[in-house]
Write an enzyme that holds these catalytic residues in place. Structure first.
Site, mmCIF file in Angstrom:
data_model
loop_
_atom_site.group_PDB
_atom_site.id
_atom_site.type_symbol
_atom_site.label_atom_id
_atom_site.label_comp_id
_atom_site.label_asym_id
_atom_site.label_seq_id
_atom_site.Cartn_x
_atom_site.Cartn_y
_atom_site.Cartn_z
ATOM 1 N N CYS A 68 -0.542 4.325 2.304
ATOM 2 C CA CYS A 68 -0.581 4.267 3.777
ATOM 3 C C CYS A 68 -0.180 2.869 4.208
ATOM 4 O O CYS A 68 0.973 2.497 4.040
ATOM 5 C CB CYS A 68 -1.939 4.686 4.316
ATOM 6 N N SER A 69 -1.089 2.093 4.771
ATOM 7 C CA SER A 69 -0.707 0.747 5.214
ATOM 8 C C SER A 69 -1.910 -0.191 5.147
ATOM 9 O O SER A 69 -2.100 -1.022 6.029
ATOM 10 C CB SER A 69 -0.151 0.791 6.636
ATOM 11 N N CYS A 70 -2.752 -0.060 4.109
ATOM 12 C CA CYS A 70 -3.919 -0.927 3.953
ATOM 13 C C CYS A 70 -3.467 -2.389 3.960
ATOM 14 O O CYS A 70 -2.500 -2.747 3.292
ATOM 15 C CB CYS A 70 -4.640 -0.612 2.648
ATOM 16 N N CYS A 76 0.881 -1.167 0.000
ATOM 17 C CA CYS A 76 0.000 0.000 0.000
ATOM 18 C C CYS A 76 0.912 1.209 0.000
ATOM 19 O O CYS A 76 1.494 1.550 1.027
ATOM 20 C CB CYS A 76 -0.903 -0.007 1.234
#
Lengths: 87, 213
Positions: free
Chosen positions: B121-123, B118
């Site tokens: 962000c950090s999906c 991702c």
């Protein structure tokens, strides 16, 4: 139906979920998803327009040009309808 | 020194320097979280017990859930087909709710290897894999995995043969991704539970492959 698409080169301020490195790049729609609320409105607590979400497949060679590690590899990303234009 | 508190140049009994306490001032958002939580508890909207229970539920999610899904796909061709067609529905069948985010399962084959990142962000499919590892959230992983993915994979110890196409999935919006690794050779006799033990978190992110039995 979309097939070959180009990601728009817009650069608006605020919350946008279209990565910069894909703007202006050409790819092919892999599948159609949604509708989902427009994150550019959701992020500000606004009523969000439902939008189609496209999974677009790009060739690494089309994203990174001559610098691509292996041009035939692919990258897939989810891009909202209003960020795409037909080619 | 007014008291005999050790200074921080000292070494621990194991010969390592003491690490400084992490009690710097709270950030803006930490203060905001505490204020909102306390107000909601005071006003009876929620309780401290409910907050703790939710944190426990989040911590209880772990890669074993994803591994169970992968093992089922390996042994049950009809389930595999349903998983690849609609990841969320197939996981719900097994009792794993993937929440408001939809799941796409992508399968590694002899010709294609998938890896998930991702960049924005950090999906991450937390309901199936738990909290993401720190490296998944690092700027280095997020930027390099789209730019030089084969080099990144080689740093994880995974050298992709030249004939295999690499497919990088940038999890930019509403979908979450689970890589279904290839079933290892020599596992024809293993039970579904034993197969699940071969499926690592890294294999389901795509920076690794399933373990050999």
């Amino acid at each position: 139906m979309l097939d070959k698409v180009r990601v728009r080169t817009w650069a608006p301020p605020g919350h946008v979920r279209t990565p910069s490195y894909l703007r202006g790049k050409i790819g092919e729609v892999e599948r159609t998803l949604g509708p989902f609320g427009n994150p550019e409105q959701l992020a500000y607590g606004l009523r969000a327009d439902p939008l189609a979400l496209y999974r677009v497949r790009f060739r690494m060679g089309d994203v990174w040009g001559a610098d691509a590690e292996r041009p035939e590899d692919v990258l897939e990303a989810e891009i909202y309808a209003h960020w795409l234009e037909p080619v | 020194m007014p008291h005999d508190h050790h200074d921080h140049d000292e070494l621990s009994p194991s010969g390592h320097p003491y690490r400084a306490d992490q009690d710097g001032p709270l950030s803006y958002w930490q203060v905001m979280e505490i204020a909102v939580r306390e107000l909601m508890i005071e006003k009876g909207v929620t309780t401290a017990e409910a907050v703790s229970a939710q944190i426990e539920a989040m911590d209880a999610r772990n890669p074993a859930h994803g591994a169970a899904v992968v093992a089922r796909a390996w042994v049950d061709p009809a389930f595999r087909a349903r998983l690849l067609a609609d990841g969320s529905a197939a996981c719900a069948e097994m009792g794993f709710d993937v929440g408001p985010m939809r799941l796409i399962a992508i399968e590694n084959t002899a010709d294609v290897h998938n890896v998930v990142v991702c960049t924005l962000c950090s999906c991450y499919p937390r309901n199936l894999l738990g909290l993401p590892p720190d490296w998944y959230k690092s700027r280095a992983y997020r930027s390099r995995t789209v730019r030089e993915p084969r080099k990144v994979l080689s740093e994880f110890g995974l050298e992709l043969p030249a004939g295999v196409t690499l497919r990088v999935h940038d999890s930019t919006a509403d979908m979450r991704y689970l890589v279904v690794p290839a079933r290892p050779e020599g596992t024809a006799d293993l039970s579904e539970a034993d197969l699940a033990a071969l499926v690592t978190r890294d294999a389901m992110i795509g920076v690794g492959v399933a373990k050999a039995p």
